[in-house]
Write an enzyme that holds these catalytic residues in place. Structure first.
Site: not given
Length: 546
Positions: A205, A211, A266-267, A352, A383, A511
């Site tokens: 955005k 990153e 964002g999510r 979040e 397993h 951040k």
């Protein structure tokens, strides 16, 4: 919208505490046996999804009290407020309009925002069709064959899940995903790609996300080092951003930028231009079906009464298990390899959103919110961590996700997968008594003494609460409905807990500290402000660079 009442202030909460205490010694298997209609009456359907919560530890009185709790929290009105564009995100003073991104038409009062969504959809469709039809070429004149989505968090997890889950519907372009700032993530992705036929989608955005920007700059260098000229970058880069100036400075023109809006977290953004890689991967027609599945769940959420409302019921079960039965976690078990990324996606969506310590009005909470969500695709978990589910001491409420058919054509193998899912569900329900364990050991040929010695190790208490969400097949429509179901469940749980599920201030501190550490990494002299342990590790890093 006025802040929610705290969970413990709702009148039904005290009644639920008493009901939960009374049910602690009740066997779910007995409830199923004694309530002949339970296997059907504790089931609901919507948008092609079937929810079976008959194996949850609750009876008719507890279910009625939970429904009363939802009514007292005004969940139906709050659902309508969310979908109507009310200011539900009170700390950032804005709505949460992810449902508008998949709406078939403009809701009243949201015509202006819907026009922007429609325009963006048209641009997404153009890119998806242009690429899949081979009408977009790179710097060497060759058609694009591969798309790499560069993002992180919601700009990665949603698109990665959808593209992976819908491989049976893929079109002509291969889509890849890079998120980690660790250079190995980008490097490993690019090893088998050709710069001349690769296009990057940079999702940020602000166009400042550390990153994402680091990976985008490295991708640009990879492209330029392969022979592309700076003027060719527009042929190989798109951006999903609001910062057109920063994108232009990078080398991406305004025409190659699609918008992100402040009213979409964002999510919750896979339905927006952030989902462009998905639209390219599966083609526009299938992406529209994905939006349609979510819109069908939105319509159900807006109109169904609490007792029949899938997101509200799942939210009530989450609160019941977390706050009244003492479970601090929730495990999601998709029995479909395409849905292997679903627990990762839901971790961000739920933790979040609802990992909060204060109510929407800023006062401290004295109860838990946002249980730890985890999981893995069946049958691999059987397993590994299923051992803890069956014999561990901590309760782990579960959602089994079960598509009833497979796109692979391998019906016999899928039959085994379904059998495993149903077997795990039944094993969590019935467990195994010490007497049954002893009988089993005797049948294996052990003598009485050895069978008696080993039997306690084979005991499984059972009575583990869980639900099963089934549907015919993983399709764009069913996947859209499934994701929207969990989105709305997350919202409802936030309302019941009295918190704002649409901010994420906990993400910001790391951040800020990372930026300050990066600014000091070229400075050999320690400065005030860091703890001694962090300073020691920073000095170790400096030594390793020499």
């Amino acid at each position: 919208m006025t802040p929610c009442t705290k969970l413990t202030d709702l009148p039904a909460f005290g009644e639920l505490r008493a009901l939960a205490a009374a049910l602690q010694s009740t066997a779910i298997e007995d409830l199923l046996r004694d309530q002949h209609e339970r296997a059907t009456s504790y089931c609901r359907e919507a948008a092609g999804l079937h929810l079976d919560f008959s194996k949850q530890l609750l009876d008719a009185a507890a279910l009625a009290a939970l429904i009363a709790l939802a009514e007292q929290a005004r969940l139906p009105a709050r659902a309508r407020a969310l979908l109507a564009g009310d200011e539900v995100n009170n700390t950032e003073a804005r709505p949460a309009l992810h449902s508008l991104l998949r709406a078939p038409a403009a809701p009243p009062g949201l015509e202006h925002a819907f026009a922007a969504v429609s325009d963006t959809r048209a641009r997404m469709r153009d890119w998806a069709e242009r690429l899949n039809q081979g009408r977009h070429s790179g710097y060497a004149g060759q058609a694009i064959t591969d798309v790499v989505n560069i993002g992180i968090g919601g700009s990665d997890l949603g698109p990665r899940l959808v593209s992976g889950a819908l491989k049976a519907f893929h079109d002509n372009i291969a889509c890849h995903y890079v998120a980690n700032v660790d250079p190995a993530d980008l490097q490993d992705t690019l090893l088998e790609l050709d710069p001349a036929t690769t296009l990057f989608i940079v999702c940020s955005k602000s166009f400042r996300t550390e990153e994402t920007l680091s990976n985008a700059l490295a991708a640009r260098d990879w492209m330029l080092n392969a022979g592309a000229a700076p003027a060719d970058l527009d042929k190989h880069f798109l951006a999903i951003t609001t910062n057109l100036e920063a994108a232009a400075e990078f080398g991406i023109s305004r025409d190659n930028c699609l918008p992100m809006w402040d009213w979409v977290g964002g999510r919750y953004s896979v339905w927006s231009a952030v989902g462009l890689s998905c639209a390219i991967a599966i083609g526009w027609e299938h992406f529209e079906a994905f939006l349609g599945g979510a819109a069908a769940m939105d319509a159900h959420f807006a109109t169904a009464p609490v007792a029949d409302n899938l997101p509200m019921l799942m939210s009530l079960l989450e609160v019941w298990n977390c706050n009244l039965l003492g479970a601090g976690n929730h495990v999601v078990l998709p029995y479909d390899q395409g849905l292997a990324r679903l627990p990762d996606f839901l971790q961000q969506l739920t933790m979040e959103s609802n990992g909060k310590r204060v109510a929407a009005d800023g006062t401290a909470l004295d109860y838990d919110t946002g249980p730890v969500l985890w999981g893995s695709a069946g049958t691999m978990g059987q397993h590994s961590f299923h051992q803890l589910l069956h014999q561990g001491t901590r309760p782990c409420p579960a959602d089994f996700i079960l598509p009833l058919t497979t796109h692979t054509g391998m019906a016999r193998q899928h039959r085994r997968l379904v059998a495993n899912c149903l077997a795990q569900s039944r094993a969590l329900l019935v467990g195994r008594s010490e007497e049954a364990a002893r009988t089993s050991l005797l049948a294996r040929g052990l003598d009485e003494a050895e069978a008696a010695r080993l039997a306690p190790h084979l005991v499984m208490p059972g009575n583990r609460p869980h639900s099963v969400i089934s549907f015919e097949a993983v399709t764009p429509h069913s996947l859209g409905a499934l994701i929207a179901l969990y989105e709305h469940r997350t919202f409802c749980s936030g309302q019941l807990w009295g918190i704002n599920p649409f901010d994420q201030w906990g993400v910001e501190l790391g951040k800020e500290i990372s930026s300050s550490i990066l600014a000091r990494m070229d400075d050999d002299a320690p400065r005030p402000g860091l703890d001694a342990a962090t300073e020691r590790l920073l000095q170790a890093w400096r030594r390793a660079q020499r």
